[in-house]
Enzyme design. Structure first.
Site, PDB file in Angstrom:
ATOM      1  N   SER A  79       0.832  -1.215   0.000  1.00  0.00           N
ATOM      2  CA  SER A  79       0.000   0.000   0.000  1.00  0.00           C
ATOM      3  C   SER A  79       0.864   1.261   0.000  1.00  0.00           C
ATOM      4  CB  SER A  79      -0.950   0.001   1.197  1.00  0.00           C
ATOM      5  OG  SER A  79      -0.257   0.191   2.410  1.00  0.00           O
ATOM      6  N   ASN A  80       2.017   1.223   0.702  1.00  0.00           N
ATOM      7  CA  ASN A  80       2.912   2.383   0.672  1.00  0.00           C
ATOM      8  C   ASN A  80       3.517   2.558  -0.725  1.00  0.00           C
ATOM      9  OD1 ASN A  80       3.359   3.865   3.308  1.00  0.00           O
ATOM     10  ND2 ASN A  80       3.450   1.743   4.006  1.00  0.00           N
ATOM     11  N   MET A 128      10.396  -6.865   4.316  1.00  0.00           N
ATOM     12  CA  MET A 128      10.542  -7.477   5.634  1.00  0.00           C
ATOM     13  C   MET A 128      11.767  -8.376   5.761  1.00  0.00           C
ATOM     14  SD  MET A 128       8.150  -5.975   7.047  1.00  0.00           S
ATOM     15  CE  MET A 128       7.817  -6.721   8.619  1.00  0.00           C
ATOM     16  N   ARG A 129      12.803  -8.123   4.973  1.00  0.00           N
ATOM     17  CA  ARG A 129      14.049  -8.877   5.133  1.00  0.00           C
ATOM     18  C   ARG A 129      15.135  -7.967   5.689  1.00  0.00           C
ATOM     19  NH1 ARG A 129      12.990 -13.535   5.829  1.00  0.00           N
ATOM     20  NH2 ARG A 129      15.115 -14.191   5.342  1.00  0.00           N
ATOM     21  N   HIS A 189       9.042   3.223   8.788  1.00  0.00           N
ATOM     22  CA  HIS A 189       8.907   2.334   9.942  1.00  0.00           C
ATOM     23  C   HIS A 189       7.689   2.783  10.756  1.00  0.00           C
ATOM     24  CE1 HIS A 189      10.204  -0.375  13.136  1.00  0.00           C
ATOM     25  NE2 HIS A 189       9.969   0.599  13.990  1.00  0.00           N
ATOM     26  N   THR A 246      20.589   2.801   7.221  1.00  0.00           N
ATOM     27  CA  THR A 246      22.013   2.576   7.507  1.00  0.00           C
ATOM     28  C   THR A 246      22.145   1.154   8.036  1.00  0.00           C
ATOM     29  OG1 THR A 246      21.703   3.364   9.756  1.00  0.00           O
ATOM     30  CG2 THR A 246      22.374   5.005   8.119  1.00  0.00           C
ATOM     31  N   ASP A 297      16.666   0.117  11.578  1.00  0.00           N
ATOM     32  CA  ASP A 297      15.683   1.162  11.953  1.00  0.00           C
ATOM     33  C   ASP A 297      16.343   2.301  12.708  1.00  0.00           C
ATOM     34  OD1 ASP A 297      13.289  -1.447  12.698  1.00  0.00           O
ATOM     35  OD2 ASP A 297      13.712  -0.411  10.805  1.00  0.00           O
TER      36      ASP A 297
END
Ligand code: GRF
Length: 188
Positions: A12-13, A89-90, A108, A140, A144
């Protein structure tokens, strides 16, 4: 500017990012990729006319370097100036992150530096926080943790569940990420 986007789920993003890159926007979406051939975001990207690719991470087992080399092979064929993670999600190694150093963004679903990692909404509710939100940051090597480009805040309401809070935050993500990507692309 050429933007590639990585997704793992519904995307969706990603949809909001692609839709935002029109008119006098300095960037265009050139590729959407995923670690899951079944990711709903791939179909949504194709419906918007954006080329896609998928590299299933599972056959690579613990060999993150080999998986990432394959990601880079697909990504760099599209010559991206900017790489956006959007529900990807990795965990990525420093080698991959260094390859896109200074031009890689992520969204995030928490007010970083609070609640790095997973289950952010449940943790905010558990802590009794009165507000929650989302953060767009440069990626980086530290998970997160990179420089923050912007944040959006939402109230937590008394009978909130992780699902109701997630939905309220997601609506803000869909506004924040396109706004931060535009600013980043203009400054790059
Ligand atoms: C969202 O909570 C986002 O904050 C996180 O992944 C979740 C799903 O995003 N990064 P999307 O709908 O796949 O863009």
């Amino acid at each position: 500017k050429r933007v590639a986007i990585l997704v793992s789920g519904g995307g969706s993003n990603m949809v909001k990012l692609v839709e935002s890159m029109t008119g006098d926007h300095p960037a265009r979406a050139v590729l959407v990729g995923s670690n899951d051939h079944g990711a709903g975001g791939l179909k949504r990207a194709e419906e918007m006319g954006v080329p896609t690719f998928a590299v299933d991470h599972r056959p690579f087992g613990k060999d993150r370097a080999a998986f990432e080399a394959e990601l880079i092979r697909h990504l760099d064929a599209a010559r991206p100036d900017i790489l956006c993670l959007a529900g990807f999600m990795r965990i990525l190694t420093p080698t991959f992150i260094n390859h896109y150093a200074g031009r890689m963004l992520n969204i995030h679903p928490s007010l970083l530096p609070k609640y790095k990692g997973l289950h952010t909404h449940a943790r905010a509710l558990e802590a009794g926080d009165s507000e929650a939100g989302c953060t767009v940051h440069e990626v980086t090597a530290e998970l997160d943790d990179g420089p923050i480009l912007g944040q959006a805040r939402v109230p937590v309401v008394p009978d909130d569940t992780p699902e109701t809070l997630a939905a309220r935050v997601l609506a803000e993500e869909h506004k924040l990420y396109p706004a931060m990507l535009r600013k980043f692309a203009e400054a790059l």
